[in-house]
Each structure stands twice: as structure tokens, then as C-alpha cells.
Design a protein around this motif. Sequence first.
Motif, short mmCIF file in Angstrom:
data_model
loop_
_atom_site.label_atom_id
_atom_site.label_comp_id
_atom_site.label_asym_id
_atom_site.label_seq_id
_atom_site.Cartn_x
_atom_site.Cartn_y
_atom_site.Cartn_z
N ASP A 96 0.84 -1.19 0.00
CA ASP A 96 0.00 0.00 0.00
C ASP A 96 0.88 1.24 0.00
OD1 ASP A 96 -2.52 -1.31 0.10
OD2 ASP A 96 -2.23 -1.70 2.23
N VAL A 97 0.55 2.18 -0.87
CA VAL A 97 1.34 3.40 -1.00
C VAL A 97 0.38 4.59 -1.11
CG1 VAL A 97 3.05 4.67 -2.34
CG2 VAL A 97 3.18 2.18 -2.21
N SER A 98 0.65 5.63 -0.36
CA SER A 98 -0.11 6.87 -0.42
C SER A 98 0.75 7.94 -1.09
CB SER A 98 -0.51 7.33 0.99
OG SER A 98 -1.12 8.61 0.94
N VAL A 99 0.19 8.62 -2.08
CA VAL A 99 0.92 9.65 -2.82
C VAL A 99 0.07 10.93 -2.86
CG1 VAL A 99 2.04 10.31 -4.97
CG2 VAL A 99 1.99 7.90 -4.27
N TRP A 122 -3.55 10.08 -3.84
CA TRP A 122 -3.81 8.76 -4.40
C TRP A 122 -3.53 7.70 -3.34
CZ3 TRP A 122 -0.42 11.47 -8.22
CH2 TRP A 122 -1.14 11.97 -9.31
N GLN A 123 -4.52 6.88 -3.07
CA GLN A 123 -4.35 5.74 -2.16
C GLN A 123 -4.22 4.50 -3.04
OE1 GLN A 123 -3.90 6.57 1.07
NE2 GLN A 123 -4.19 8.64 0.26
N ALA A 124 -3.00 4.04 -3.20
CA ALA A 124 -2.71 3.04 -4.22
C ALA A 124 -2.17 1.75 -3.62
CB ALA A 124 -1.69 3.61 -5.21
N SER A 216 5.62 19.39 -4.59
CA SER A 216 6.35 18.32 -3.90
C SER A 216 5.54 17.03 -3.89
CB SER A 216 6.67 18.74 -2.47
OG SER A 216 5.48 18.99 -1.75
N LEU A 217 6.25 15.91 -3.78
CA LEU A 217 5.62 14.61 -3.66
C LEU A 217 5.69 14.15 -2.21
CD1 LEU A 217 7.09 12.70 -6.76
CD2 LEU A 217 4.80 13.66 -6.52
N GLU A 218 4.54 13.84 -1.64
CA GLU A 218 4.48 13.28 -0.29
C GLU A 218 4.09 11.82 -0.43
OE1 GLU A 218 1.86 15.68 2.03
OE2 GLU A 218 3.21 17.41 2.05
N ILE A 219 5.05 10.91 -0.24
CA ILE A 219 4.84 9.49 -0.47
C ILE A 219 5.03 8.74 0.84
CG2 ILE A 219 5.59 7.47 -1.77
CD1 ILE A 219 6.61 9.33 -3.93
N GLY A 268 10.91 -2.07 -0.38
CA GLY A 268 10.44 -0.69 -0.34
C GLY A 268 10.03 -0.23 -1.73
N VAL A 269 9.70 1.05 -1.84
CA VAL A 269 9.21 1.60 -3.09
C VAL A 269 10.20 2.61 -3.65
CG1 VAL A 269 7.87 3.41 -1.92
CG2 VAL A 269 7.26 2.73 -4.25
N VAL A 270 10.36 2.61 -4.96
CA VAL A 270 11.16 3.61 -5.67
C VAL A 270 10.20 4.40 -6.56
CG1 VAL A 270 12.95 3.98 -7.41
CG2 VAL A 270 13.26 2.24 -5.64
N ALA A 271 10.31 5.72 -6.53
CA ALA A 271 9.45 6.59 -7.33
C ALA A 271 10.26 7.28 -8.42
CB ALA A 271 8.78 7.63 -6.43
#
Length: 283
Positions: A96-99, A122-124, A216-219, A268-271
Amino acid sequence: MMQLQNTCPTCAANMMSQMTMTPWGVPPPFYWNTGPMLYSNFYNPAPWNHTPMLPGNPLPPMNQPSPGVTPGFFPGTGGFYAAKPNLYLIGPAGMDVSVKIKFAEEGSNWLAAVPTHATDGWQAKLAEGDRVSVGNTTYGYLYSDYRAFGKSLQDQEGFCAGKSETIKRMAMQMKAATFSEREIAHFLEYWSVKLPQSETLCVYPQDERQLDKVASLEITPKPLAVRRLLFLVQVKEGLRKNGGKFTQAPKRSWSPQPLRMPAADAPGVVAREWGVGFLGAKP
């Protein structure tokens, strides 16, 4: 390269309307008289406010229409348009990732977002194949358009080239900035067609250092790495050498800042986000 022409639906409708008095006339579409439907065609990034300088143009460059996106088609007052920033989220399927995109400049405006960017972003959920699911739909990436002021954007580094060479150099810089073949392919598929028509394009790359001060990106969870790259494009007709920002060719070449990428199996996640930007036309 052959010059691509603009489309004028109103002109075509007017021609058809003149034929309706004959038995073989073709009736105009129902919407032909609902407004001035003259707009830049499929081969421009947006409603575009300039015609490339051609031999015999009676107006000197300083008196020709200012090139760029036609501001009246979009809400807001900012002079910078971020066109199709695509955000890719890479990580283990099921995470689950929130952006959330947060505009740093007051007066910035959303123009589009797919899927819808709600108040909480975005709730992804990450899906197989480096895709992302929001709600019941799976996407290849998260997409947005916005209008801002871009006061932090740099205009000293970049390059100028013809259109075909420009798109090649953009792809090379994306590869150097660690974008994947899939992400570069998406970029080429779209922007090989949609870059504006001009003899020369000047490109000013912007990365996290500039873009985070615009939007800005808040992830969440915090990404292992974030790479952002947006190419601000100026046409030759906008190089007026009047001292304004983005009115002169870049003075130095640009290269991406180093980015430490995690191991492929890191939990983890890479953006990674790419986009192209343009300036609004001025009266």
C-alpha cells in the motif's frame, strides 16, 4: 521535416454550411456555431499561440506573437505548465502506498489527474509488472497536469537542437537519470508527436531540486529513492534575448545529480517521475 498544419473545425464547418443549399449538400455538425473552435491540433502539446517563423514573415521577431500555451484555455494565472508528469511506483506487489502532490506556490492549479487526485491524494496498491492499482483499476503510472509559476526553475543548463535530435537527447538524459526502458518508451511514444513545431527547441531539464519547490511529492511509506525529471521546452521564437527567464539558450550542459539506487530486491518503493513543461504565451 514537413511542417504539420493546424486543424480548424470551424473553417470546415463553415465550408460545409455553404453547401447545404444544394441537394447534395452535407449538413454541418450540430456544434459548428457554438464557439471559435480554432485550436492547435494533435501535433502540439496544447492550444498553442504561435506560428513558427517562416521566410517572408513581415513581422520582426520582437513583434511576432509570443509563443507558448494559450493561457485562456486553462484556469489559474501561473505561467508554467507541467504537461503529463507520469509518476511510476516500483516495489513489491501488494504494498500500500499513499501519494499526494502538494503545490508549493500559492495560486497553482490542477488541470488534470488520472486517476482522480482526491484531497488525501492517491491511495494506491502496487501491482505486478511495476503497475499501480487505485480503487478497482490498475494503471501503468499516475498522471497529472498542473499550472504553476515555476519561480524556482533553472534556465542556465540544458541544450538546443532540432526536434528529432531533441527527443533523442531527452531519452539519453532519462537513461542517465536511471529511468527504465519501459518508462523511456512511454516518453518517446507520446512526446515524439506532441513537441511543438519549431526549427529549434531549447530544453532546460529540471530535477528534484527545482520541482520539489513547485509541486512536492508526499509518499508514504518513505521511498527508498525518488527521481524526478521534467524537461522545460522553449521554441526558437521565444529566444528574444530581452533578459527574461527562458529567453536565452542554456549556457551550460546538464547532467543528472547522483542518485543512490537500492538493490533490486530491497523491501520498499522507488518513485520515478518524468514530464515536459512549457511556458504560457504573453500578450
